[in-house]
Design a protein around this motif. Structure first.
Motif, PDB file in Angstrom:
ATOM      1  N   THR A 239       0.842  -1.198   0.000  1.00  0.00           N
ATOM      2  CA  THR A 239       0.000   0.000   0.000  1.00  0.00           C
ATOM      3  C   THR A 239       0.875   1.246   0.000  1.00  0.00           C
ATOM      4  O   THR A 239       1.692   1.436   0.905  1.00  0.00           O
ATOM      5  N   CYS A 240       0.715   2.052  -1.025  1.00  0.00           N
ATOM      6  CA  CYS A 240       1.580   3.232  -1.190  1.00  0.00           C
ATOM      7  C   CYS A 240       1.094   4.360  -0.280  1.00  0.00           C
ATOM      8  O   CYS A 240      -0.044   4.830  -0.413  1.00  0.00           O
ATOM      9  N   THR A 241       1.944   4.779   0.642  1.00  0.00           N
ATOM     10  CA  THR A 241       1.568   5.896   1.518  1.00  0.00           C
ATOM     11  C   THR A 241       2.111   7.219   0.990  1.00  0.00           C
ATOM     12  O   THR A 241       1.592   8.280   1.320  1.00  0.00           O
ATOM     13  N   LYS A 242       3.175   7.139   0.186  1.00  0.00           N
ATOM     14  CA  LYS A 242       3.715   8.366  -0.404  1.00  0.00           C
ATOM     15  C   LYS A 242       4.439   8.017  -1.689  1.00  0.00           C
ATOM     16  O   LYS A 242       5.167   7.018  -1.744  1.00  0.00           O
ATOM     17  N   ALA A 243       4.234   8.820  -2.722  1.00  0.00           N
ATOM     18  CA  ALA A 243       4.960   8.625  -3.980  1.00  0.00           C
ATOM     19  C   ALA A 243       5.484   9.975  -4.445  1.00  0.00           C
ATOM     20  O   ALA A 243       4.786  10.990  -4.348  1.00  0.00           O
ATOM     21  N   ARG A 244       6.706   9.976  -4.918  1.00  0.00           N
ATOM     22  CA  ARG A 244       7.285  11.183  -5.508  1.00  0.00           C
ATOM     23  C   ARG A 244       7.945  10.769  -6.823  1.00  0.00           C
ATOM     24  O   ARG A 244       8.692   9.787  -6.860  1.00  0.00           O
ATOM     25  N   ILE A 245       7.650  11.505  -7.885  1.00  0.00           N
ATOM     26  CA  ILE A 245       8.226  11.207  -9.200  1.00  0.00           C
ATOM     27  C   ILE A 245       8.721  12.522  -9.781  1.00  0.00           C
ATOM     28  O   ILE A 245       7.998  13.527  -9.754  1.00  0.00           O
ATOM     29  N   ALA A 246       9.949  12.560 -10.261  1.00  0.00           N
ATOM     30  CA  ALA A 246      10.488  13.797 -10.847  1.00  0.00           C
ATOM     31  C   ALA A 246      11.213  13.476 -12.146  1.00  0.00           C
ATOM     32  O   ALA A 246      11.858  12.429 -12.279  1.00  0.00           O
ATOM     33  N   LEU A 247      11.092  14.398 -13.097  1.00  0.00           N
ATOM     34  CA  LEU A 247      11.562  14.174 -14.466  1.00  0.00           C
ATOM     35  C   LEU A 247      12.618  15.200 -14.868  1.00  0.00           C
ATOM     36  O   LEU A 247      12.486  16.387 -14.559  1.00  0.00           O
ATOM     37  N   ALA A 248      13.641  14.730 -15.583  1.00  0.00           N
ATOM     38  CA  ALA A 248      14.673  15.632 -16.116  1.00  0.00           C
ATOM     39  C   ALA A 248      14.717  15.513 -17.631  1.00  0.00           C
ATOM     40  O   ALA A 248      14.342  14.489 -18.202  1.00  0.00           O
TER      41      ALA A 248
ATOM     42  N   GLU B 135      -0.795   7.265  -4.601  1.00  0.00           N
ATOM     43  CA  GLU B 135      -0.937   7.332  -3.143  1.00  0.00           C
ATOM     44  C   GLU B 135      -2.269   6.727  -2.684  1.00  0.00           C
ATOM     45  O   GLU B 135      -3.326   7.031  -3.240  1.00  0.00           O
ATOM     46  N   GLY B 136      -2.169   5.850  -1.705  1.00  0.00           N
ATOM     47  CA  GLY B 136      -3.355   5.195  -1.151  1.00  0.00           C
ATOM     48  C   GLY B 136      -3.713   3.892  -1.850  1.00  0.00           C
ATOM     49  O   GLY B 136      -4.573   3.155  -1.374  1.00  0.00           O
ATOM     50  N   LYS B 137      -3.055   3.621  -2.962  1.00  0.00           N
ATOM     51  CA  LYS B 137      -3.412   2.406  -3.712  1.00  0.00           C
ATOM     52  C   LYS B 137      -2.513   1.219  -3.308  1.00  0.00           C
ATOM     53  O   LYS B 137      -1.362   1.402  -2.907  1.00  0.00           O
ATOM     54  N   ASP B 138      -3.098   0.019  -3.443  1.00  0.00           N
ATOM     55  CA  ASP B 138      -2.295  -1.194  -3.324  1.00  0.00           C
ATOM     56  C   ASP B 138      -1.630  -1.419  -4.679  1.00  0.00           C
ATOM     57  O   ASP B 138      -2.330  -1.570  -5.691  1.00  0.00           O
ATOM     58  N   LEU B 139      -0.321  -1.437  -4.700  1.00  0.00           N
ATOM     59  CA  LEU B 139       0.398  -1.419  -5.978  1.00  0.00           C
ATOM     60  C   LEU B 139       0.338  -2.790  -6.652  1.00  0.00           C
ATOM     61  O   LEU B 139       0.642  -3.815  -6.034  1.00  0.00           O
ATOM     62  N   THR B 140      -0.063  -2.753  -7.913  1.00  0.00           N
ATOM     63  CA  THR B 140      -0.110  -3.957  -8.754  1.00  0.00           C
ATOM     64  C   THR B 140       0.596  -3.599 -10.064  1.00  0.00           C
ATOM     65  O   THR B 140       0.918  -2.428 -10.294  1.00  0.00           O
ATOM     66  N   ASN B 141       0.789  -4.595 -10.909  1.00  0.00           N
ATOM     67  CA  ASN B 141       1.405  -4.319 -12.213  1.00  0.00           C
ATOM     68  C   ASN B 141       0.587  -3.295 -12.986  1.00  0.00           C
ATOM     69  O   ASN B 141       1.140  -2.374 -13.591  1.00  0.00           O
ATOM     70  N   ASP B 142      -0.739  -3.441 -12.947  1.00  0.00           N
ATOM     71  CA  ASP B 142      -1.602  -2.504 -13.669  1.00  0.00           C
ATOM     72  C   ASP B 142      -1.444  -1.078 -13.138  1.00  0.00           C
ATOM     73  O   ASP B 142      -1.377  -0.126 -13.914  1.00  0.00           O
ATOM     74  N   ILE B 143      -1.411  -0.956 -11.830  1.00  0.00           N
ATOM     75  CA  ILE B 143      -1.293   0.380 -11.213  1.00  0.00           C
ATOM     76  C   ILE B 143       0.042   1.025 -11.590  1.00  0.00           C
ATOM     77  O   ILE B 143       0.110   2.209 -11.926  1.00  0.00           O
ATOM     78  N   ILE B 144       1.116   0.226 -11.537  1.00  0.00           N
ATOM     79  CA  ILE B 144       2.446   0.747 -11.878  1.00  0.00           C
ATOM     80  C   ILE B 144       2.459   1.242 -13.330  1.00  0.00           C
ATOM     81  O   ILE B 144       2.956   2.337 -13.635  1.00  0.00           O
TER      82      ILE B 144
END
Lengths: 294, 156
Positions: A212-221, A238-247
């Motif tokens: 279960t994702c409590t925090k996600a941060r993604i940054a792009l260059a 955030e808040g989701k149970d991570l699965t292949n589909d979610i990723i």
């Protein structure tokens, strides 16, 4: 190379006295590693009247964990020394990975993370890692210090919010969230020694013993005039149970935050696809580090 | 612009030079100290021909000002041999034919020496990453990697 004078203050007070006389943008330029600056002066991109070596100032060499504040990383700490610091290896993996990708061994032995940030190239390899760790930038000058989020530091390619008489003293990396991991990947056509066609850092924090994702941060260059956070993808995770589909969906969502150009390194379409692939791969690396492989 | 007096150590000898403020360490080594083993290739930190050790670590001397060398310890390719006794890396480069035109060789030797001093038991991949900042346009790298591996394997 265009002529300039050289000064090397040994205290903050001495540096501020020098900076107090500065009125014109670009009149004075600090030097740490010099690996960007010297080339820029040689080719006429920058033409400072004064080059100020700030490496003799003790505060610029600070690499210290302060409980409740986080990791203070001074302007003069080299990429090599940053990557060798045990706490960086344990808790700021993406920062360590970025340090190992900036130029060659020779460059990493001179260049600093703060220099990479202050140079403000859209392709800077350390910036996405700083962004996912929610770094703040401490600027110093004759009128004192001010601290601003790294996210608000950049104003365009090679440009940032620092005033003509300010230099970056350090960045502060707050303590990472519990049960979290961060990773950075970039794509280059070679194995080493190139500028990112696209780069992505992610940070994931999971509820203990779960996906279960409590925090996600993604940054792009390298996919816009300044490095950016992919906030829609963060919110999606955030808040989701991570699965292949979610990723996979998150990786597709991250592309929406990219606004790349077509240039000699890659086309718009190619860069957008790289954002998707690198986002997915770094998210999977984070899960792997947290022993939650999918 | 007044010149700057810079005192530092080069190949274990104290030196003092008068440098222009904008003069690179590479130019100071070649022009002021006549240590012409250090080569200028690209002049912007890509090719590694100007590699020297600064306090034991490999750096590009074209990307550093001479004035920044004050009080520092610099080793150039001329400092690798001990009198007439070549550094094992220099001997291995000869034995393995790890050079053709030789222009990049000083940089490779200094990079490899700094690397082996810190990593005495490297893998081939470790070696290839360690010399990624040194470009050679004629050997194809394999002989260079083999020469460095040989020195590592023989414990030097």
């Amino acid at each position: 190379m265009k002529a300039f004078s050289f000064t090397a203050p040994t205290t903050i007070k001495e540096m501020n006295e020098i900076l107090a006389n500065v009125t014109t943008p670009g009149e004075i330029h600090p030097i740490v590693g010099g690996t960007d600056l010297i080339e820029q002066v040689k080719t006429g991109r920058r033409s400072p009247s004064i080059v100020m070596d700030i490496k003799q100032i003790p505060e610029m060499n600070r690499l210290e964990w302060v409980s409740g504040e986080g990791l203070h990383l001074g302007a003069a700490v080299s990429c090599t020394d940053t990557a060798a610091f045990p706490l960086v290896q344990e808790s700021y993996e993406s920062i360590k990975e970025s340090c190992g990708l900036i130029g060659s061994v020779q460059i990493q032995n001179r260049a600093s993370i703060v220099g990479n940030i202050a140079n403000s190239a859209p392709s800077a390899d350390s910036v996405p890692s700083g962004l996912v760790h929610e770094a703040s930038v401490v600027l110093i000058g004759p009128s004192g210090t001010r601290t601003i989020p790294l996210e608000d530091f950049f104003t365009g390619p090679g440009r940032n919010v620092s005033k003509p008489n300010e230099v970056v003293l350090e960045i502060i990396l707050p303590p990472p969230p519990n049960n979290s991991s961060s990773h950075y990947l970039r794509f280059i056509p070679r194995n080493e020694m190139d500028i990112a066609v696209a780069g992505v850092a992610t940070l994931l924090s999971l509820a203990p013993g779960s996906r279960t994702c409590t925090k996600a941060r993604i940054a792009l260059a390298s996919v816009g005039p300044i490095p950016v956070r992919a906030k829609a993808a963060e919110t999606f995770l955030e808040g989701k149970d991570l699965t292949n589909d979610i990723i996979e969906k998150a990786a597709e969502t991250a592309v929406e935050s990219a606004s790349p150009i077509t240039d000699v390194r890659g086309s718009i379409e190619y860069r957008k696809n790289l954002v998707k692939v690198l986002t997915e791969n770094t998210l999977r690396m984070c899960l792997n580090s947290l022993n939650q492989n999918l | 612009m007044p010149k700057i007096r810079v005192s530092f150590i080069v190949n274990q000898e104290p030196v003092e030079i008068l440098a222009e403020p904008w003069q690179t360490l590479m130019d100071a080594l070649r022009e002021n100290l006549r240590l012409t083993g250090t080569k200028e290739g690209c002049g912007n930190g890509n090719c590694g021909a100007c590699t020297v050790m600064l306090n034991g670590k490999a750096i590009d001397s074209c990307c550093m000002l001479a004035a920044e060398a004050e009080g520092q310890n610099v080793t150039t390719v001329e400092g690798l041999a001990n009198g007439e006794q070549l550094d094992p890396l220099q001997q291995a480069f000869i034995d393995f034919g790890a050079l053709q035109c030789g222009f990049c060789t000083p940089g490779f030797l200094v990079s490899a020496r700094a690397f082996l001093n810190e990593n005495p038991n490297p893998s081939e991949q470790d070696i290839r990453f360690a010399i990624a900042g040194n470009l050679c346009r004629c050997t194809g790298y394999d002989k260079i990697v083999r020469a460095i591996q040989h020195v590592a394997d023989s414990g030097h």
